[in-house]
Scaffold this motif. Structure first.
Motif, PDB file in Angstrom:
ATOM      1  N   ILE A  54      -6.552  -3.492  -3.093  1.00 11.62           N
ATOM      2  CA  ILE A  54      -7.663  -2.995  -2.279  1.00 11.62           C
ATOM      3  C   ILE A  54      -7.103  -2.057  -1.209  1.00 11.62           C
ATOM      4  O   ILE A  54      -6.122  -2.385  -0.540  1.00 11.62           O
ATOM      5  N   TYR A  55      -7.755  -0.910  -1.046  1.00 16.95           N
ATOM      6  CA  TYR A  55      -7.171   0.142  -0.200  1.00 16.95           C
ATOM      7  C   TYR A  55      -8.245   0.789   0.664  1.00 16.95           C
ATOM      8  O   TYR A  55      -9.358   1.031   0.210  1.00 16.95           O
ATOM      9  N   ALA A  90      -4.124  -7.775  -3.096  1.00 19.01           N
ATOM     10  CA  ALA A  90      -3.114  -7.007  -2.357  1.00 19.01           C
ATOM     11  C   ALA A  90      -3.845  -5.987  -1.486  1.00 19.01           C
ATOM     12  O   ALA A  90      -4.706  -5.258  -1.974  1.00 19.01           O
ATOM     13  N   VAL A  91      -3.504  -5.961  -0.200  1.00 23.15           N
ATOM     14  CA  VAL A  91      -4.261  -5.162   0.772  1.00 23.15           C
ATOM     15  C   VAL A  91      -3.418  -3.994   1.286  1.00 23.15           C
ATOM     16  O   VAL A  91      -2.276  -4.181   1.718  1.00 23.15           O
ATOM     17  N   TYR A  92      -3.996  -2.794   1.221  1.00 21.85           N
ATOM     18  CA  TYR A  92      -3.297  -1.589   1.666  1.00 21.85           C
ATOM     19  C   TYR A  92      -4.207  -0.771   2.579  1.00 21.85           C
ATOM     20  O   TYR A  92      -5.413  -0.663   2.316  1.00 21.85           O
ATOM     21  N   GLN A 138      -7.525  -0.609  -7.610  1.00 19.25           N
ATOM     22  CA  GLN A 138      -8.756  -1.029  -8.302  1.00 19.25           C
ATOM     23  C   GLN A 138      -9.986  -0.853  -7.403  1.00 19.25           C
ATOM     24  O   GLN A 138     -11.063  -0.535  -7.877  1.00 19.25           O
ATOM     25  N   VAL A 139      -9.798  -1.093  -6.108  1.00 15.57           N
ATOM     26  CA  VAL A 139     -10.927  -1.006  -5.166  1.00 15.57           C
ATOM     27  C   VAL A 139     -10.526  -0.158  -3.965  1.00 15.57           C
ATOM     28  O   VAL A 139      -9.485  -0.400  -3.344  1.00 15.57           O
ATOM     29  N   ILE A 140     -11.353   0.846  -3.659  1.00 14.55           N
ATOM     30  CA  ILE A 140     -11.124   1.639  -2.443  1.00 14.55           C
ATOM     31  C   ILE A 140     -12.418   1.663  -1.631  1.00 14.55           C
ATOM     32  O   ILE A 140     -13.495   1.917  -2.182  1.00 14.55           O
ATOM     33  N   VAL A 141     -12.311   1.348  -0.349  1.00 11.80           N
ATOM     34  CA  VAL A 141     -13.461   1.464   0.557  1.00 11.80           C
ATOM     35  C   VAL A 141     -13.028   2.341   1.727  1.00 11.80           C
ATOM     36  O   VAL A 141     -11.860   2.306   2.123  1.00 11.80           O
ATOM     37  N   ALA A 142     -13.961   3.119   2.258  1.00  7.52           N
ATOM     38  CA  ALA A 142     -13.568   3.980   3.376  1.00  7.52           C
ATOM     39  C   ALA A 142     -14.771   4.434   4.186  1.00  7.52           C
ATOM     40  O   ALA A 142     -15.858   4.630   3.650  1.00  7.52           O
TER      41      ALA A 142
END
Length: 405
Positions: free
Chosen positions: A204-205, A228-230, A277-281
């Motif tokens: 997740i980023y 996993a957090v980025y 797999q997952v991007i939020v912004a």
């Protein structure tokens, strides 16, 4: 035994802010209050664990020391809150706090390296001359001394993370235009988190992660928290707040980098952009001069023109966003960072849906490659300090259908 309740912590924290109000701007003093909350929590936890081990090993120092070395965070006697508090009348109290934070970083280099580098409790420029500064710091320490944050007396385990979050929310509404537009309201964060349906073992980023609240919302969707957090954040102070925020929410292995995501993306694998797999912004709306970081040393910034070839990662092949509006620069970075089954949700100003020129060209390419899954309009006045309506754009790699919701 009296439990420490959420409302009580929140009210003491808000009181602690009164020490600074009217003297310095809340966008500056928030860092002091949040750092002190972090230090107090770490100290109280450490103190309680020390008592437990001392009891267990009947005061045998060798065994106690060995057990303490395995704790989440290690504090020496000069970096505990109790030590700092005992020195509160010392004329050098600002320097004593700074040294304590430095000790804390050095004892925990793997986790806390550089976390406090952007905060100076002895700064005349920010906190005023010695006399006023010392009076403020003493009051701040006395406010925090009222709190008992030992894990065993907390009402529930999320309470400290919640308080930290509460303070960040309060400061965002306080900061109005300055800090507010980059803060994602909890309801909007929750919407993004649920739309993304993160799964166990996802990466997740958040490329513009601010103080990390949006990332934490997404992590909370996964009951086992095994993800996993980025994140990456350009502002040094905010980057520090994000790291503390992660630890206070029990996320110890988040990789939060400090730097300009567009010109210097720091999450790489074999020199290429890492895939998620997952991007939020929630990138800054229509960021002016977004391409400054590409300008190389010694170039004349005034005449400097961004070109697709300047990006080592080839993110602008479909078009270079206008110099005064960075929205699509972030969108392209996000699309290029998606894994094969990746999905992203991005908060953007409404203009991204219809502005022309290079933005129109980029929009066409995104739709031609069938990457846009949905566009969700948000009501206006959701964001502190700006009335402009926003939207959420949802992107998906390898979509099975062609229509856009």
């Amino acid at each position: 035994m009296e439990k420490t309740k959420q409302d009580y912590i929140n009210s003491v924290l808000w009181q602690a802010c009164d020490t600074f109000r009217g003297k310095i701007d809340s966008s500056i003093y928030k860092d002091y209050v949040l750092v002190m909350l972090f230090v107090k929590y770490l100290s109280d936890t450490y103190k309680e664990r020390l008592e437990e081990h001392t009891k267990r090993y009947n005061g045998d120092q060798k065994w106690i020391k060995r057990a303490m070395s395995r704790e989440r965070f290690i504090l020496d006697e000069f970096s505990t809150f109790d030590y700092i508090y005992s020195e509160r009348n010392d004329p050098e109290i600002g320097e004593i706090i700074n040294k304590a934070l430095e000790h804390m970083e050095n004892e925990n280099t793997g986790k806390l390296r550089g976390v406090f580098r952007n905060i100076d409790f002895n700064s005349e420029a920010i906190l005023g001359k010695t006399k006023e500064r010392n009076a403020m710091l003493k009051t701040l320490l006395e406010d925090f001394a009222k709190l008992d944050l030992r894990p065993s007396v907390l009402e529930d385990e999320d309470i400290i993370g919640n308080s930290y979050q509460y303070m960040i929310n309060m400061f965002a509404s306080d900061a109005g235009k300055k800090g507010g537009e980059f803060f994602t309201p909890p309801e909007v964060s929750e919407l993004l988190a649920r739309l993304m349906k993160p799964q166990e073992n996802d990466r997740i980023y958040d490329p513009t992660c601010g103080s990390g609240s949006l990332l934490i919302r997404v992590v909370r969707q996964v009951s086992s928290r095994k993800v996993a957090v980025y994140g990456q954040e350009r502002n040094g102070q905010t980057h520090s707040l994000a790291l503390m925020n992660m630890y206070l929410h029990g996320i110890d292995d988040a990789k939060i980098e400090w730097g300009d995501t567009l010109a210097n993306p720091l999450h790489l694998e074999d020199g290429k952009l890492m895939k998620f797999q997952v991007i939020v912004a929630n990138p800054p709306f229509s960021l002016d001069k977004w391409a400054m970081g590409f300008a190389g040393e010694g170039s004349n910034n005034e005449k400097y023109k961004m070109e697709a070839s300047l990006d080592l990662h080839g993110r602008f092949a479909w078009g270079v966003p206008p110099a005064s509006k960075g929205d699509y620069a972030f969108v392209l970075h996000i699309i290029y960072s998606l894994a094969e089954n990746g999905r992203a949700a991005v908060i953007l100003p409404h203009g991204v849906l219809f502005r022309g020129a290079s933005e129109g060209k980029i929009r066409k390419a995104i739709i031609k490659h069938n990457l846009l899954d949905a566009v969700i309009g948000l009501p206006e006045n959701l964001f502190f300090g700006t009335g402009i309506p926003a939207c959420v754009m949802v992107f998906k790699k390898n979509r099975k259908r062609n229509d856009i919701l």
